[in-house]
Structures are given as C-alpha cells and as structure tokens.
Design an enzyme around this catalytic site. Structure first.
Site, PDB file in Angstrom:
ATOM      1  N   HIS A 297      33.953  41.770  39.258  1.00 41.48           N
ATOM      2  CA  HIS A 297      34.575  42.440  40.413  1.00 41.48           C
ATOM      3  C   HIS A 297      33.511  43.222  41.169  1.00 41.48           C
ATOM      4  CE1 HIS A 297      37.786  44.197  42.798  1.00 41.48           C
ATOM      5  NE2 HIS A 297      37.166  45.353  42.669  1.00 41.48           N
TER       6      HIS A 297
ATOM      7  N   GLY B 126      30.658  29.449  44.946  1.00 42.09           N
ATOM      8  CA  GLY B 126      30.114  29.370  43.597  1.00 42.09           C
ATOM      9  C   GLY B 126      28.748  29.988  43.421  1.00 42.09           C
TER      10      GLY B 126
ATOM     11  N   GLU C 132      25.954  41.478  40.794  1.00 37.17           N
ATOM     12  CA  GLU C 132      26.786  40.391  40.280  1.00 37.17           C
ATOM     13  C   GLU C 132      25.976  39.286  39.621  1.00 37.17           C
ATOM     14  OE1 GLU C 132      30.033  38.913  42.740  1.00 37.17           O
ATOM     15  OE2 GLU C 132      29.715  40.597  44.103  1.00 37.17           O
TER      16      GLU C 132
ATOM     17  N   ASN D 250      28.096  32.881  42.063  1.00 39.48           N
ATOM     18  CA  ASN D 250      28.028  33.425  40.704  1.00 39.48           C
ATOM     19  C   ASN D 250      27.864  32.311  39.675  1.00 39.48           C
ATOM     20  OD1 ASN D 250      28.205  36.385  40.578  1.00 39.48           O
ATOM     21  ND2 ASN D 250      30.106  36.114  41.707  1.00 39.48           N
TER      22      ASN D 250
ATOM     23  N   ILE E  44      46.039  34.477  40.697  1.00 38.79           N
ATOM     24  CA  ILE E  44      46.509  35.305  39.576  1.00 38.79           C
ATOM     25  C   ILE E  44      46.743  34.418  38.361  1.00 38.79           C
ATOM     26  CG2 ILE E  44      48.370  36.799  38.754  1.00 38.79           C
ATOM     27  CD1 ILE E  44      48.752  37.719  41.633  1.00 38.79           C
ATOM     28  N   LEU E  45      46.158  34.804  37.243  1.00 39.50           N
ATOM     29  CA  LEU E  45      46.291  34.002  36.038  1.00 39.50           C
ATOM     30  C   LEU E  45      47.682  34.137  35.442  1.00 39.50           C
ATOM     31  CD1 LEU E  45      42.942  34.620  34.119  1.00 39.50           C
ATOM     32  CD2 LEU E  45      43.484  32.844  35.805  1.00 39.50           C
TER      33      LEU E  45
END
Length: 208
Positions: A110, A12, A181, A14, A93-94
């Site tokens: 990304h 975590g 990021e 980010n 994957i959503l």
C-alpha cells in the site's frame, strides 16, 4: 522453493521489481508460478508471458454473479498450490473464502504509511492526492498481511519517503514507488521465503 502467485490490475511495475530482484539474487528461494489479473489488457500479464510465467485473466465481468467470480478466483489461484499470494496493485476486493484459505499467506503493498491514508477509497493516485492535500511532510509504503478488513492486516515492513515542495500526485507516486514500493515488496517476499518472519502477539517482524 516458495511458490508465489501474483495478483495485478495494471502495468505490473511491482511485479517487475520482484522479477528484477530475483534476477539480481536479492530475492532467493522463490518461483513466480503465475500472474493473475482482473483485466485482460493489464500489461503485467505481458510481463509474465515474456518471462514464461503463466498469465491469466479472471475478471468479475466474466461471471453472472460475484459469488461465481469469487469461486473462480479461489480455484484459479489454488491450482498453482501457492505458498504465498502477493497483491501487487490488485484493485479487487478479495473474497473471504480466499483469505480464510490462505491465512498469513497473502501480502499487499500500500502506498502510504498505514494507518494513515488507507482503507476504503484510498488507492492509486487518490492516496497521494490525500497526502498532499493534508500537507504531510512524510509518506511512504507499507507491506502488510491481508485480513478481512481493508488495509487492516498485520504490518510486515514500512519505509518512509519525503514529501517535497512542488510535488504533484504523479511525481509523489513515482517517488514512493522507486524509493519504497520496489524495495519493500521484494524484501518482504524474500524474508518470508527464507524463514526470516517471526510472529509475536499477532505482530510480524523480520529478523536479521
């Protein structure tokens, strides 16, 4: 106030960058309603709990089928009525149902300059290994909206990061996080929350 749900799979960092920018006033008009992970041991959940933010694990392993997980994930997110869903190192994957329910309301970060080094198999250290193997002199990070493809949604923000002689994948990963990021993702959230994102011909731009 823009209600945000953050999806994570690991430590975590980010997420922490977002919270730190909120604390400093660089991100405004935002509340993080919940942090959801596919892993119960993800340290990101502890970061959330320490801030009094709802923290949940919704794991595919807890369900008999992927369809059941997909339904649970959509329900788990939707109960917070988010204005924005942020993928901050989320390695699941959503489901299409989630993407359809929240068009142009799901952001991903990304660790490369899309369209380079993205798509299936490009995640985590794999991205930086590929950058070094190719001999690229510049890499970076990309914030994009999520669509049905893998890293194919409209790009919102990008930042370049130099590749240096002697870099290892781990060293490069850290530089991309620190220089790109941790700056880009909070900036993108702030732009959306404050009405600074405009669309033109399917492309997204941040206005001054």
């Amino acid at each position: 106030m823009t209600k945000v749900v953050v999806l994570v799979s690991g430590g975590g960092t980010n997420l922490q960058a977002i919270l730190d920018k909120m604390d400093s006033g660089a991100v405004t008009n935002v509340t993080v309603e919940a942090v959801i992970s596919n892993r119960a041991d993800a340290y990101a959940l502890e970061r959330a709990r320490n801030r009094g933010i709802a923290a949940e694990c919704i794991s595919p392993k807890s369900f008999a089928s992927r369809a059941e997980f997909n339904e649970a994930l959509l329900a788990g997110i939707s109960k917070y009525e988010p204005d924005l869903i942020v993928l901050a190192g989320y390695l699941v994957i959503l489901p299409a149902s989630l993407i359809e329910a929240y068009p142009r309301k799901i952001l991903n970060i990304h660790p490369s300059l899309i369209p380079s080094f993205c798509g299936d198999g490009f995640y985590g250290l794999h991205v930086h290994e590929a950058v070094l193997a190719r001999g690229s002199k510049v890499t970076g990070a990309t914030v994009h909206f999520v669509d049905e493809g893998t890293d194919t949604g409209p790009i919102l923000l990008q930042k370049a990061v130099a590749v240096k002689m002697g870099d290892t994948p781990e060293v490069l990963q850290r530089r991309v996080m620190e220089e790109a990021e941790w700056e880009l993702l909070p900036a993108a959230i702030n732009a959306i929350a404050n009405g600074k994102v405009v669309w033109q011909d399917g492309r997204a731009f941040v206005t001054e």
